[in-house]
Structures are given as structure tokens and as C-alpha cells.
Design a protein around this motif. Structure first.
Motif, PDB file in Angstrom:
ATOM      1  N   GLY A  78      14.415   3.396  -5.351  1.00 21.05           N
ATOM      2  CA  GLY A  78      14.106   2.008  -5.004  1.00 21.05           C
ATOM      3  C   GLY A  78      13.191   1.333  -6.003  1.00 21.05           C
ATOM      4  N   CYS A  79      12.695   2.118  -6.973  1.00 21.57           N
ATOM      5  CA  CYS A  79      11.768   1.610  -8.001  1.00 21.57           C
ATOM      6  C   CYS A  79      10.541   0.953  -7.351  1.00 21.57           C
ATOM      7  N   VAL A  80       9.975   1.667  -6.350  1.00 19.99           N
ATOM      8  CA  VAL A  80       8.807   1.188  -5.614  1.00 19.99           C
ATOM      9  C   VAL A  80       7.735   2.266  -5.643  1.00 19.99           C
ATOM     10  N   LEU A  81       6.514   1.847  -5.877  1.00 22.99           N
ATOM     11  CA  LEU A  81       5.376   2.759  -5.879  1.00 22.99           C
ATOM     12  C   LEU A  81       4.550   2.481  -4.626  1.00 22.99           C
ATOM     13  N   ARG A  82       4.443   3.475  -3.750  1.00 18.02           N
ATOM     14  CA  ARG A  82       3.700   3.313  -2.494  1.00 18.02           C
ATOM     15  C   ARG A  82       2.346   4.008  -2.618  1.00 18.02           C
ATOM     16  N   VAL A  83       1.294   3.222  -2.461  1.00 12.29           N
ATOM     17  CA  VAL A  83      -0.061   3.737  -2.644  1.00 12.29           C
ATOM     18  C   VAL A  83      -0.840   3.539  -1.344  1.00 12.29           C
ATOM     19  N   LYS A  84      -1.321   4.650  -0.800  1.00 17.99           N
ATOM     20  CA  LYS A  84      -2.022   4.612   0.484  1.00 17.99           C
ATOM     21  C   LYS A  84      -3.524   4.798   0.278  1.00 17.99           C
ATOM     22  N   GLY A  85      -4.301   4.054   1.065  1.00 15.16           N
ATOM     23  CA  GLY A  85      -5.747   4.204   1.000  1.00 15.16           C
ATOM     24  C   GLY A  85      -6.430   3.358   2.054  1.00 15.16           C
ATOM     25  N   ARG A  86      -7.768   3.416   2.063  1.00 10.70           N
ATOM     26  CA  ARG A  86      -8.549   2.637   3.029  1.00 10.70           C
ATOM     27  C   ARG A  86      -8.949   1.290   2.438  1.00 10.70           C
ATOM     28  N   ASN A  87      -8.915   0.263   3.259  1.00 10.15           N
ATOM     29  CA  ASN A  87      -9.343  -1.062   2.845  1.00 10.15           C
ATOM     30  C   ASN A  87     -10.856  -1.051   2.551  1.00 10.15           C
ATOM     31  N   ILE A  88     -11.265  -1.576   1.391  1.00 11.67           N
ATOM     32  CA  ILE A  88     -12.688  -1.545   1.021  1.00 11.67           C
ATOM     33  C   ILE A  88     -13.277  -2.943   0.837  1.00 11.67           C
ATOM     34  N   GLU A  89     -12.498  -3.995   1.151  1.00  9.90           N
ATOM     35  CA  GLU A  89     -13.020  -5.361   1.048  1.00  9.90           C
ATOM     36  C   GLU A  89     -12.718  -6.127   2.329  1.00  9.90           C
ATOM     37  N   GLU A  90     -13.613  -7.052   2.672  1.00 12.72           N
ATOM     38  CA  GLU A  90     -13.431  -7.866   3.883  1.00 12.72           C
ATOM     39  C   GLU A  90     -12.088  -8.583   3.858  1.00 12.72           C
ATOM     40  N   ASN A  91     -11.404  -8.544   5.013  1.00 12.56           N
ATOM     41  CA  ASN A  91     -10.112  -9.215   5.132  1.00 12.56           C
ATOM     42  C   ASN A  91      -9.922  -9.637   6.574  1.00 12.56           C
ATOM     43  N   GLN A  92      -9.406 -10.836   6.787  1.00 11.79           N
ATOM     44  CA  GLN A  92      -9.290 -11.363   8.151  1.00 11.79           C
ATOM     45  C   GLN A  92      -8.237 -10.629   8.982  1.00 11.79           C
ATOM     46  N   TYR A  93      -7.331  -9.903   8.319  1.00 12.40           N
ATOM     47  CA  TYR A  93      -6.263  -9.233   9.058  1.00 12.40           C
ATOM     48  C   TYR A  93      -6.438  -7.715   9.121  1.00 12.40           C
ATOM     49  N   VAL A  94      -7.232  -7.154   8.225  1.00  9.86           N
ATOM     50  CA  VAL A  94      -7.371  -5.699   8.143  1.00  9.86           C
ATOM     51  C   VAL A  94      -8.847  -5.331   8.167  1.00  9.86           C
ATOM     52  N   LYS A  95      -9.227  -4.457   9.074  1.00  8.69           N
ATOM     53  CA  LYS A  95     -10.625  -4.051   9.184  1.00  8.69           C
ATOM     54  C   LYS A  95     -11.050  -3.188   7.998  1.00  8.69           C
ATOM     55  N   MET A  96     -12.319  -3.234   7.692  1.00 11.57           N
ATOM     56  CA  MET A  96     -12.886  -2.365   6.662  1.00 11.57           C
ATOM     57  C   MET A  96     -12.649  -0.912   7.068  1.00 11.57           C
ATOM     58  N   GLY A  97     -12.175  -0.118   6.136  1.00 12.96           N
ATOM     59  CA  GLY A  97     -11.942   1.302   6.400  1.00 12.96           C
ATOM     60  C   GLY A  97     -10.602   1.619   7.009  1.00 12.96           C
ATOM     61  N   ALA A  98      -9.823   0.579   7.378  1.00 12.21           N
ATOM     62  CA  ALA A  98      -8.503   0.820   7.965  1.00 12.21           C
ATOM     63  C   ALA A  98      -7.521   1.243   6.873  1.00 12.21           C
ATOM     64  N   TYR A  99      -6.601   2.118   7.243  1.00 14.85           N
ATOM     65  CA  TYR A  99      -5.602   2.584   6.284  1.00 14.85           C
ATOM     66  C   TYR A  99      -4.511   1.529   6.080  1.00 14.85           C
ATOM     67  N   HIS A 100      -4.022   1.467   4.856  1.00 17.28           N
ATOM     68  CA  HIS A 100      -2.897   0.583   4.564  1.00 17.28           C
ATOM     69  C   HIS A 100      -2.167   1.145   3.343  1.00 17.28           C
ATOM     70  N   THR A 101      -0.879   0.868   3.271  1.00 21.90           N
ATOM     71  CA  THR A 101      -0.076   1.275   2.113  1.00 21.90           C
ATOM     72  C   THR A 101       0.371   0.042   1.345  1.00 21.90           C
ATOM     73  N   LEU A 102       0.005  -0.019   0.073  1.00 23.56           N
ATOM     74  CA  LEU A 102       0.440  -1.102  -0.809  1.00 23.56           C
ATOM     75  C   LEU A 102       1.726  -0.691  -1.512  1.00 23.56           C
ATOM     76  N   ASP A 103       2.734  -1.556  -1.458  1.00 20.05           N
ATOM     77  CA  ASP A 103       3.985  -1.317  -2.170  1.00 20.05           C
ATOM     78  C   ASP A 103       3.962  -2.099  -3.478  1.00 20.05           C
ATOM     79  N   LEU A 104       3.933  -1.379  -4.581  1.00 24.59           N
ATOM     80  CA  LEU A 104       3.987  -2.033  -5.895  1.00 24.59           C
ATOM     81  C   LEU A 104       5.439  -2.128  -6.327  1.00 24.59           C
ATOM     82  N   GLU A 105       5.867  -3.333  -6.672  1.00 21.29           N
ATOM     83  CA  GLU A 105       7.250  -3.579  -7.052  1.00 21.29           C
ATOM     84  C   GLU A 105       7.303  -4.329  -8.381  1.00 21.29           C
TER      85      GLU A 105
END
Length: 260
Positions: A78-105
Motif C-alpha cells: 500500500g506504500c504506507v508507513l504506519r507509526v504508532k506512539g503517544r501524543n506529546i502535544e496538547e490537542n483538542q481531540y486527543v489527550k496527552m499520552g493517548a496512543y495514536h497511529t500516524l499514517d505517512l503517505e
């Protein structure tokens, strides 16, 4: 790979912003990102909303997250890079320390931060963001006293050297100055070719001019290559192709060139 910005201090700490433009760039990104790095990019997040009546709706929102990398997975099909980690900056939709996966395309910008960029990672940045690495065609477009040495990529033509010099006119019984000026001009072009044309990448070198300037230069260049033992030219002689050009062709090429 397109380099958008680079902010690395004297201690080799900092970040770079990149945009992968072709499949190979995703492989470079996979080799650049390591566990413990920070990664910032846009992403889609599901958000639950509860109305005053108690009903719950789920919406998808696009937001920008910065995570600290804990896992990396490369989907080559799929030519997609999936990178998982914890959120480290304030965000209105995602709590600090919550896990999320970024898809790089492809064509999606990302910013990669490291506490220390080592020489291998920096060399990879230089290599994958250097357009000349993808230039498998070179051209020397010339007329007497003026020449452009260009590298041609799938997306642009890069002028790597412009050689311009006054050559004394031929006068009856006084051709020596003219010949010396012409040889000096040719020598400057040869040095530009040796400096800028990477024969391990370039498959063909076009030598173009109106008239017989290209033919005279070609003969002089390989005579000098034998005399001065320019092995790289002699070993790649078959890659040089002579092309007759009109002034219209030169103007057209010049209009497409990007001066570095």
C-alpha cells in the motif's frame, strides 16, 4: 523526497520537514524514523459527541498530532508507513499520552525530530532530497563562447554550470588567438562535465549545438581525455550523443531550466 525545512542545531538536535513524492521515498522515511523520535503529521481521528438529549454521534476530524515513536510498520504493497506512539502535544481531540497511529503517505508532509541526528541519517537526507540523484540524462547545450551543462530529471531541468567566455575572432593569417580561446572554452566545459555529471547515474549525455561546434568539442574532449588520462570520460564515451540544435531549441531548454 522534497525537503520543506531543516532546523538542526550545532549539537545535531532538531527536526526536518519532508514530503515523500515517490515510492522509494517511503523506504527512506522508514529508515530515517527510529523509536524515541518525535513525528508530527496530519491524521484522521474519530471523535464522539454527546448531545443534550444523550444521543451519541461519531465524526471523523482531521487534526495534526505529534507523537513519540514506539513502533513502526511499513506496508510495502500500500506504500504506507504506519507509526504508532503517544501524543506529546496538547490537542483538542486527543489527550496527552493517548496512543495514536500516524499514517505517512505519498505527498503528505511530516516533521521528524531527533535528539541527535547521526551522520548516517543526515547523509540519507542529503541523498534522498538531492534531485540530481534522479537525473539519468545530462545535456551540454552550446554555441561558440556559451554553454550550459544541465541535468534532466523527470520533473525539471537543472542548470549546473554556465560557461561564457569571449573568443577572439578569426582573422586572416592570425588564427592562433582564436584557437587558444576556443580550447580554453572547451577545457572549461570538460571540467564542468567532470564536476557535475555522475556517470554512475547518468545514462546519456546529449551534446547539442547549431553547426559543427558540438563535433569540434567532442573530438577535442576525447583527445584531451586520452592525453590527460580522464578515465571516467573514456569509460563512458558510448553515453555521449551528438545532437544538432536550432536556436529555438536552446531557448526552449533555457526556459525550462532551474538555476541552482
Amino acid at each position: 523526497m522534497k525537503l520543506v525545512s531543516r532546523d538542526i542545531d550545532k549539537n545535531d538536535s532538531g527536526s526536518v520537514s519532508l514530503v515523500p513524492e515517490e515510492a522509494e521515498d517511503m523506504w527512506h522515511a522508514y529508515n530515517l524514523i527510529t523509536i524515541g523520535d518525535t513525528l508530527r503529521s496530519t491524521t484522521i481521528r474519530k471523535v464522539q459527541n454527546e448531545s443534550a438529549t444523550g444521543s451519541v454521534s461519531v465524526n471523523k476530524v482531521r487534526t495534526t498530532l505529534t507523537i513519540q515513536v514506539e513502533a513502526i510498520d511499513f506496508d510495502t504493497q500500500g506504500c504506507v508507513l504506519r507509526v504508532k506512539g503517544r501524543n506529546i502535544e496538547e490537542n483538542q481531540y486527543v489527550k496527552m499520552g493517548a496512543y495514536h497511529t500516524l499514517d505517512l503517505e505519498l505527498n503528505r508532509k511530516f516533521t521528524l525530530g531527533k535528539h541527535e541526528w547521526d551522520s548516517i541519517a543526515l547523509d540519507r537526507i542529503e541523498m534522498c532530497c538531492d534531485p540530481t540523484q534522479h537525473a539519468d540524462l545530462a545535456a551540454v547545450v552550446m554555441q561558440e563562447g556559451l554553454a550550459h551543462v544541465c541535468l534532466i530529471t523527470p520533473n525539471m531541468t537543472l542548470v549546473r554550470a554556465k560557461i561564457e567566455t569571449n573568443i577572439p575572432r578569426k582573422r586572416k593569417g592570425m588564427c592562433q588567438q582564436h584557437d587558444k580561446g576556443l580550447e580554453k572554452f572547451y577545457d572549461m566545459i570538460i571540467q564542468a562535465i567532470l564536476r557535475h555529471v555522475k556517470f554512475d547515474v547518468v545514462k546519456c549525455v546529449l551534446v547539442a549545438s547549431p553547426g559543427f561546434v558540438k563535433d569540434q568539442f567532442y573530438e577535442y574532449m576525447f583527445a584531451q581525455a586520452v592525453k590527460l588520462d580522464y578515465k571516467v570520460l573514456l569509460e563512458n564515451k558510448s553515453k555521449f550523443v551528438l545532437v544538432h540544435s536550432s536556436s529555438g531549441f536552446k531557448h526552449s531548454l533555457k526556459g525550462k531550466c532551474k538555476q541552482d
